[in-house]
Design a protein around this motif. Structure first.
Motif, PDB file in Angstrom:
ATOM      1  N   GLU A   1      19.179  65.253  40.646  1.00 36.63           N
ATOM      2  CA  GLU A   1      20.196  65.434  39.599  1.00 36.63           C
ATOM      3  C   GLU A   1      21.081  66.622  39.990  1.00 36.63           C
ATOM      4  N   THR A   2      22.180  66.824  39.273  1.00 37.10           N
ATOM      5  CA  THR A   2      23.176  67.817  39.715  1.00 37.10           C
ATOM      6  C   THR A   2      22.678  69.259  39.569  1.00 37.10           C
ATOM      7  N   PRO A   3      22.676  70.002  40.690  1.00 37.55           N
ATOM      8  CA  PRO A   3      22.301  71.424  40.577  1.00 37.55           C
ATOM      9  C   PRO A   3      23.275  72.135  39.645  1.00 37.55           C
TER      10      PRO A   3
ATOM     11  N   ILE B   1      15.907  64.887  22.185  1.00 37.34           N
ATOM     12  CA  ILE B   1      16.906  64.772  21.124  1.00 37.34           C
ATOM     13  C   ILE B   1      18.151  65.613  21.396  1.00 37.34           C
ATOM     14  N   LYS B   2      19.277  64.893  21.463  1.00 32.66           N
ATOM     15  CA  LYS B   2      20.571  65.561  21.669  1.00 32.66           C
ATOM     16  C   LYS B   2      20.837  66.471  20.470  1.00 32.66           C
ATOM     17  N   GLY B   3      21.212  67.685  20.723  1.00 31.09           N
ATOM     18  CA  GLY B   3      21.480  68.621  19.625  1.00 31.09           C
ATOM     19  C   GLY B   3      20.240  69.387  19.202  1.00 31.09           C
TER      20      GLY B   3
ATOM     21  N   SER C   1      22.390  70.251  26.233  1.00 27.31           N
ATOM     22  CA  SER C   1      23.776  69.875  26.021  1.00 27.31           C
ATOM     23  C   SER C   1      24.543  69.776  27.345  1.00 27.31           C
ATOM     24  N   GLY C   2      25.295  68.698  27.499  1.00 24.30           N
ATOM     25  CA  GLY C   2      26.056  68.479  28.730  1.00 24.30           C
ATOM     26  C   GLY C   2      25.239  67.774  29.800  1.00 24.30           C
ATOM     27  N   ALA C   3      23.958  67.534  29.524  1.00 19.38           N
ATOM     28  CA  ALA C   3      23.101  66.851  30.513  1.00 19.38           C
ATOM     29  C   ALA C   3      22.114  65.932  29.791  1.00 19.38           C
ATOM     30  N   THR C   4      22.612  65.317  28.736  1.00 21.07           N
ATOM     31  CA  THR C   4      21.740  64.447  27.938  1.00 21.07           C
ATOM     32  C   THR C   4      21.188  63.286  28.755  1.00 21.07           C
ATOM     33  N   ARG C   5      21.971  62.807  29.719  1.00 16.45           N
ATOM     34  CA  ARG C   5      21.544  61.582  30.417  1.00 16.45           C
ATOM     35  C   ARG C   5      20.320  61.814  31.294  1.00 16.45           C
ATOM     36  N   THR C   6      20.217  62.996  31.888  1.00 15.47           N
ATOM     37  CA  THR C   6      19.010  63.310  32.666  1.00 15.47           C
ATOM     38  C   THR C   6      17.809  63.394  31.715  1.00 15.47           C
ATOM     39  N   GLY C   7      18.015  64.077  30.583  1.00 15.76           N
ATOM     40  CA  GLY C   7      16.941  64.229  29.598  1.00 15.76           C
ATOM     41  C   GLY C   7      16.466  62.888  29.063  1.00 15.76           C
TER      42      GLY C   7
HETATM   43  C1  FMN Z   1      30.104  66.099  38.537  1.00 15.52           C
HETATM   44  C2  FMN Z   1      29.252  65.832  37.339  1.00 15.52           C
HETATM   45  C3  FMN Z   1      27.884  65.866  37.470  1.00 15.52           C
HETATM   46  C4  FMN Z   1      27.068  65.619  36.365  1.00 15.52           C
HETATM   47  N1  FMN Z   1      25.727  65.654  36.520  1.00 15.52           N
HETATM   48  C5  FMN Z   1      24.931  65.380  35.459  1.00 15.52           C
HETATM   49  C6  FMN Z   1      23.520  65.354  35.594  1.00 15.52           C
HETATM   50  O1  FMN Z   1      22.953  65.613  36.652  1.00 15.52           O
HETATM   51  N2  FMN Z   1      22.801  65.041  34.494  1.00 15.52           N
HETATM   52  C7  FMN Z   1      23.372  64.762  33.281  1.00 15.52           C
HETATM   53  O2  FMN Z   1      22.659  64.453  32.335  1.00 15.52           O
HETATM   54  N3  FMN Z   1      24.691  64.802  33.134  1.00 15.52           N
HETATM   55  C8  FMN Z   1      25.482  65.107  34.182  1.00 15.52           C
HETATM   56  N4  FMN Z   1      26.818  65.114  34.023  1.00 15.52           N
HETATM   57  C9  FMN Z   1      27.358  64.894  32.678  1.00 15.52           C
HETATM   58  C10 FMN Z   1      27.259  63.430  32.273  1.00 15.52           C
HETATM   59  O3  FMN Z   1      28.271  62.695  32.888  1.00 15.52           O
HETATM   60  C11 FMN Z   1      27.346  63.282  30.752  1.00 15.52           C
HETATM   61  O4  FMN Z   1      28.594  63.740  30.328  1.00 15.52           O
HETATM   62  C12 FMN Z   1      26.273  64.071  30.036  1.00 15.52           C
HETATM   63  O5  FMN Z   1      25.013  63.743  30.523  1.00 15.52           O
HETATM   64  C13 FMN Z   1      26.295  63.744  28.563  1.00 15.52           C
HETATM   65  O6  FMN Z   1      25.558  64.756  27.910  1.00 15.52           O
HETATM   66  P1  FMN Z   1      26.034  65.317  26.481  1.00 15.52           P
HETATM   67  O7  FMN Z   1      26.098  64.097  25.616  1.00 15.52           O
HETATM   68  O8  FMN Z   1      24.978  66.290  26.077  1.00 15.52           O
HETATM   69  O9  FMN Z   1      27.369  65.942  26.709  1.00 15.52           O
HETATM   70  C14 FMN Z   1      27.650  65.349  35.114  1.00 15.52           C
HETATM   71  C15 FMN Z   1      29.041  65.311  34.999  1.00 15.52           C
HETATM   72  C16 FMN Z   1      29.837  65.542  36.080  1.00 15.52           C
HETATM   73  C17 FMN Z   1      31.322  65.504  35.930  1.00 15.52           C
END
Ligand code: FMN
Length: 256
Positions: free
Chosen positions: A171-173, A205-207, A221-227
């Motif tokens: 996943e993204t560092p 849970i998001k939030g 937050s901002g990484a919900t999809r990994t979670g």
């Molecule tokens: C370059 C880039 C890398 C990302 N890497 C991840 C990641 O590793 N895991 C993840 O969950 N979201 C990553 N995101 C964000 C997701 O696309 C998505 O917006 C986010 O998981 C949604 O979480 P949120 O609903 O809490 O904002 C990345 C976004 C970008 C632009």
């Protein structure tokens, strides 16, 4: 038989001898590297299992600690029974999961793993008095970009999470570092996998989870999809196509 060094025969003998020496050297090096790789793999497994079980201890040799406190077992996921097998530490779960003869396609692939090994290696962990303290089970599933590999340790009630650790992911560092951050993984400790009806109920849970939510873990937050990927991996592995049959069997055997 005598022959001249610069004759055709001499050149041939020289080339054949050189080829033989080189091939012996290559074979020997490959064998040494193979053994070293195996040892490294075994060590990594032992260290992560001890970490998942919460008994990693820097003052004790990890191999000794593993040998005295951990029993690796091979489980048939279909029947939930143990399979007799030597050198379980060398069992290659990833190979078993991609070999069509030792794996199957999940009916409901929530973890997005495509194929699941029929047999999986688990680890029973005991305290110094020989009492079971946890069972460490491998879990893996797809995050946003990558397959995430880890272990989940469950307490002897087979419901309370002792710990969760991940040892490999892509996943993204900077965005998904929480996967291996003890500040986040510790949020799982003490959470319950199943609800009162025995249904898998753990959720990221998001939030953020509400106070007192025994099944909820804060999403990042901002990484919900990994979670959510981690949640789905846990759902899969503790569901019917994962450890459920084994857990039921284990609970019945403990009752006796
Ligand atoms: C370059 C880039 C890398 C990302 N890497 C991840 C990641 O590793 N895991 C993840 O969950 N979201 C990553 N995101 C964000 C997701 O696309 C998505 O917006 C986010 O998981 C949604 O979480 P949120 O609903 O809490 O904002 C990345 C976004 C970008 C632009």
């Amino acid at each position: 038989m005598a022959f001249k060094k610069d004759s055709v025969m001499g050149t041939m003998v020289f080339i054949i001898s050189l080829s033989l020496v080189c091939s012996f050297m290559i074979t020997g090096t490959a064998e040494i590297l193979k053994e070293r790789k195996l040892v490294k793999k075994r060590d990594e497994v032992q260290q992560f299992v001890l970490k998942a079980a919460g008994i990693a201890n820097s003052s004790v040799d990890f191999r000794e600690l593993f040998a005295t406190r951990v029993q690796p077992k091979l489980v048939d996921l279909e029947t939930g029974e143990y399979i007799a097998q030597e050198n379980i530490l060398d069992f290659d779960g990833r190979m078993a999961a991609i070999n069509p003869e030792t794996s199957r396609k999940p009916k409901k692939d929530t973890a997005k793993i495509k194929s699941r090994a029929d047999q999986v290696r688990i680890f029973e962990v005991f305290d110094a008095e020989g009492k079971l303290t946890s069972i460490v089970m491998p879990i893996y599933g797809k995050g946003l970009w990558s397959m995430m590999y880890g272990y989940l340790a469950v307490e002897p009630d087979l419901n309370t999470i002792k710990n969760i650790v991940f040892y490999e992911h892509g996943e993204t560092p900077g965005i998904a570092d929480f996967v291996t951050d003890p500040a986040w993984t510790s949020l799982w400790q003490g959470k319950q996998l199943f609800d009162a009806k025995g249904k898998i109920a753990i959720k990221v849970i998001k939030g953020g989870a509400k106070a007192g939510d025994v099944h909820g873990v804060d999403g990042v937050s901002g990484a919900t999809r990994t979670g959510v990927g981690i949640q789905k991996a846990v759902e899969f592995w503790f569901g019917v196509e994962g450890y459920q049959t084994f857990l039921h069997r284990f609970a019945k055997a403990e009752e006796k």
